[in-house]
Write a protein that holds these residues in place. Structure first.
Motif, PDB file in Angstrom:
ATOM      1  N   LYS A  60       0.835  -1.210   0.000  1.00 55.42           N
ATOM      2  CA  LYS A  60       0.000   0.000   0.000  1.00 55.42           C
ATOM      3  C   LYS A  60       0.865   1.254   0.000  1.00 55.42           C
ATOM      4  CE  LYS A  60      -4.149  -1.651   2.375  1.00 55.42           C
ATOM      5  NZ  LYS A  60      -4.926  -1.505   3.622  1.00 55.42           N
TER       6      LYS A  60
ATOM      7  N   ASN B 260       1.338   4.175  -3.351  1.00 57.29           N
ATOM      8  CA  ASN B 260       1.018   5.594  -3.255  1.00 57.29           C
ATOM      9  C   ASN B 260       2.049   6.491  -3.917  1.00 57.29           C
ATOM     10  OD1 ASN B 260      -1.536   6.216  -1.750  1.00 57.29           O
ATOM     11  ND2 ASN B 260      -0.657   4.542  -0.573  1.00 57.29           N
TER      12      ASN B 260
ATOM     13  N   HIS C 255     -12.072   8.515   4.529  1.00 59.58           N
ATOM     14  CA  HIS C 255     -10.641   8.260   4.467  1.00 59.58           C
ATOM     15  C   HIS C 255     -10.158   8.480   3.038  1.00 59.58           C
ATOM     16  CE1 HIS C 255      -7.183   6.809   6.601  1.00 59.58           C
ATOM     17  NE2 HIS C 255      -6.983   5.795   5.774  1.00 59.58           N
TER      18      HIS C 255
ATOM     19  N   HIS D  60     -11.372   8.582  -1.215  1.00 59.36           N
ATOM     20  CA  HIS D  60     -11.992   7.561  -2.055  1.00 59.36           C
ATOM     21  C   HIS D  60     -10.989   6.497  -2.497  1.00 59.36           C
ATOM     22  CE1 HIS D  60     -15.080   5.845  -4.543  1.00 59.36           C
ATOM     23  NE2 HIS D  60     -14.202   5.771  -5.530  1.00 59.36           N
ATOM     24  N   ASN D  61      -9.814   6.932  -2.933  1.00 62.72           N
ATOM     25  CA  ASN D  61      -8.808   5.994  -3.450  1.00 62.72           C
ATOM     26  C   ASN D  61      -7.626   5.796  -2.509  1.00 62.72           C
ATOM     27  OD1 ASN D  61      -9.975   5.273  -5.997  1.00 62.72           O
ATOM     28  ND2 ASN D  61      -9.577   7.369  -6.654  1.00 62.72           N
ATOM     29  N   HIS D  62      -7.751   6.236  -1.264  1.00 57.23           N
ATOM     30  CA  HIS D  62      -6.695   6.061  -0.258  1.00 57.23           C
ATOM     31  C   HIS D  62      -5.373   6.623  -0.760  1.00 57.23           C
ATOM     32  CE1 HIS D  62      -4.323   4.014   2.908  1.00 57.23           C
ATOM     33  NE2 HIS D  62      -5.461   4.152   3.583  1.00 57.23           N
TER      34      HIS D  62
ATOM     35  N   TYR E 225      -2.108   9.261  -1.069  1.00 53.73           N
ATOM     36  CA  TYR E 225      -1.160   9.947  -0.205  1.00 53.73           C
ATOM     37  C   TYR E 225      -1.393  11.447  -0.421  1.00 53.73           C
ATOM     38  CZ  TYR E 225       3.095   9.458   2.572  1.00 53.73           C
ATOM     39  OH  TYR E 225       4.004   9.431   3.588  1.00 53.73           O
TER      40      TYR E 225
ATOM     41  N   ASP F  89     -10.635  13.513  -5.519  1.00 52.26           N
ATOM     42  CA  ASP F  89     -10.764  12.328  -4.679  1.00 52.26           C
ATOM     43  C   ASP F  89     -11.638  12.603  -3.452  1.00 52.26           C
ATOM     44  OD1 ASP F  89      -9.660   9.501  -4.061  1.00 52.26           O
ATOM     45  OD2 ASP F  89      -9.354  10.616  -2.200  1.00 52.26           O
TER      46      ASP F  89
ATOM     47  N   SER G 244     -15.437  11.215  -2.419  1.00 53.95           N
ATOM     48  CA  SER G 244     -15.632  10.526  -1.146  1.00 53.95           C
ATOM     49  C   SER G 244     -16.773  11.166  -0.344  1.00 53.95           C
ATOM     50  CB  SER G 244     -14.326  10.559  -0.339  1.00 53.95           C
ATOM     51  OG  SER G 244     -14.442   9.827   0.842  1.00 53.95           O
TER      52      SER G 244
ATOM     53  N   TYR H 163      -6.880  11.363   7.502  1.00 51.78           N
ATOM     54  CA  TYR H 163      -6.088  11.289   6.279  1.00 51.78           C
ATOM     55  C   TYR H 163      -5.387   9.945   6.135  1.00 51.78           C
ATOM     56  CZ  TYR H 163      -6.482  16.376   6.498  1.00 51.78           C
ATOM     57  OH  TYR H 163      -6.941  17.653   6.575  1.00 51.78           O
ATOM     58  N   PRO H 164      -5.416   9.366   4.922  1.00 53.85           N
ATOM     59  CA  PRO H 164      -4.630   8.153   4.694  1.00 53.85           C
ATOM     60  C   PRO H 164      -3.150   8.417   5.000  1.00 53.85           C
ATOM     61  CG  PRO H 164      -6.118   8.528   2.859  1.00 53.85           C
ATOM     62  CD  PRO H 164      -6.178   9.756   3.740  1.00 53.85           C
TER      63      PRO H 164
END
Length: 143
Positions: free
Chosen positions: A10, A14, A62, A64-66, A68, A80, A84, A101-102
Motif C-alpha cells: 500500500k 502511493n 478516508h 476515495h482511493n486512499h 497519499y 478524490d 468521497s 487522512y490516509p
C-alpha cells in the motif's frame, strides 16, 4: 490491521502513478482473488455500519482511493475527496463529515479542501509516530 507485506505494498503504490498502480493491483487481484468474494469478506455492509452506529461508533471518510494526500496535486486531492464526500453524504445524509487522512499525511491544500467540504479532521498516524504523538499533527477545522 494489515500484515507487513500488505502495508508495504500500500505504501509503495502511493508513490506510483494511478495508472501504473492499477496495472500492478489488477495483476495481483486477477491471479489470487475472487474480487466479489473478497469484497464481501472485508467490507462492511450498510447494515453492519448501522449496527455499529447503534452502539455508539462514529463513521467517517478516508478518501476515495486512499491516496497519499500530501503528495498529490490540489486538483487530484479535490477530485478524490469530493467524490468521497458525495458518496458518504448519499449513504449517510445525517452524519457529521469526519476525515482521517490516509497515512496521516496532508498539506495546506488538503486542509483547505477538507474545510471547504465541511469536514472535521481527526488525528491520524504518521509513519513512525505513536498514537499519542499523532495528536500533535491534526487540528479541527470545523468551527
Amino acid at each position: 490491521m494489515d500484515d507487513e507485506l500488505t502495508s508495504t505494498l500500500k505504501y509503495i503504490l502511493n508513490f506510483m502513478s494511478p495508472d501504473k498502480a492499477e496495472v500492478y493491483l489488477d495483476s495481483i487481484f486477477n491471479k489470487y482473488f475472487n474480487e466479489q468474494e473478497e469484497f464481501d469478506k472485508i467490507y462492511l455492509s450498510k447494515e453492519d455500519i448501522d449496527e455499529l452506529k447503534k452502539v455508539g461508533m462514529e463513521i467517517g471518510l478516508h478518501g476515495h482511493n486512499h491516496l497519499y494526500l500530501g503528495k498529490i496535486s490540489f486538483e487530484e486531492a479535490l477530485k478524490d475527496l469530493t467524490k468521497s464526500v458525495k458518496i458518504f453524504k448519499y449513504n449517510f445524509p445525517t452524519e457529521i463529515l469526519i476525515i482521517s487522512y490516509p497515512f496521516g499525511d496532508y498539506n495546506l491544500f488538503t486542509k483547505r479542501i477538507v474545510k471547504k467540504l465541511g469536514c472535521m479532521i481527526l488525528p491520524a498516524l504518521k509513519c513512525g509516530v505513536s498514537c499519542y504523538e499523532a495528536l500533535c499533527y491534526s487540528v479541527s477545522v470545523r468551527s
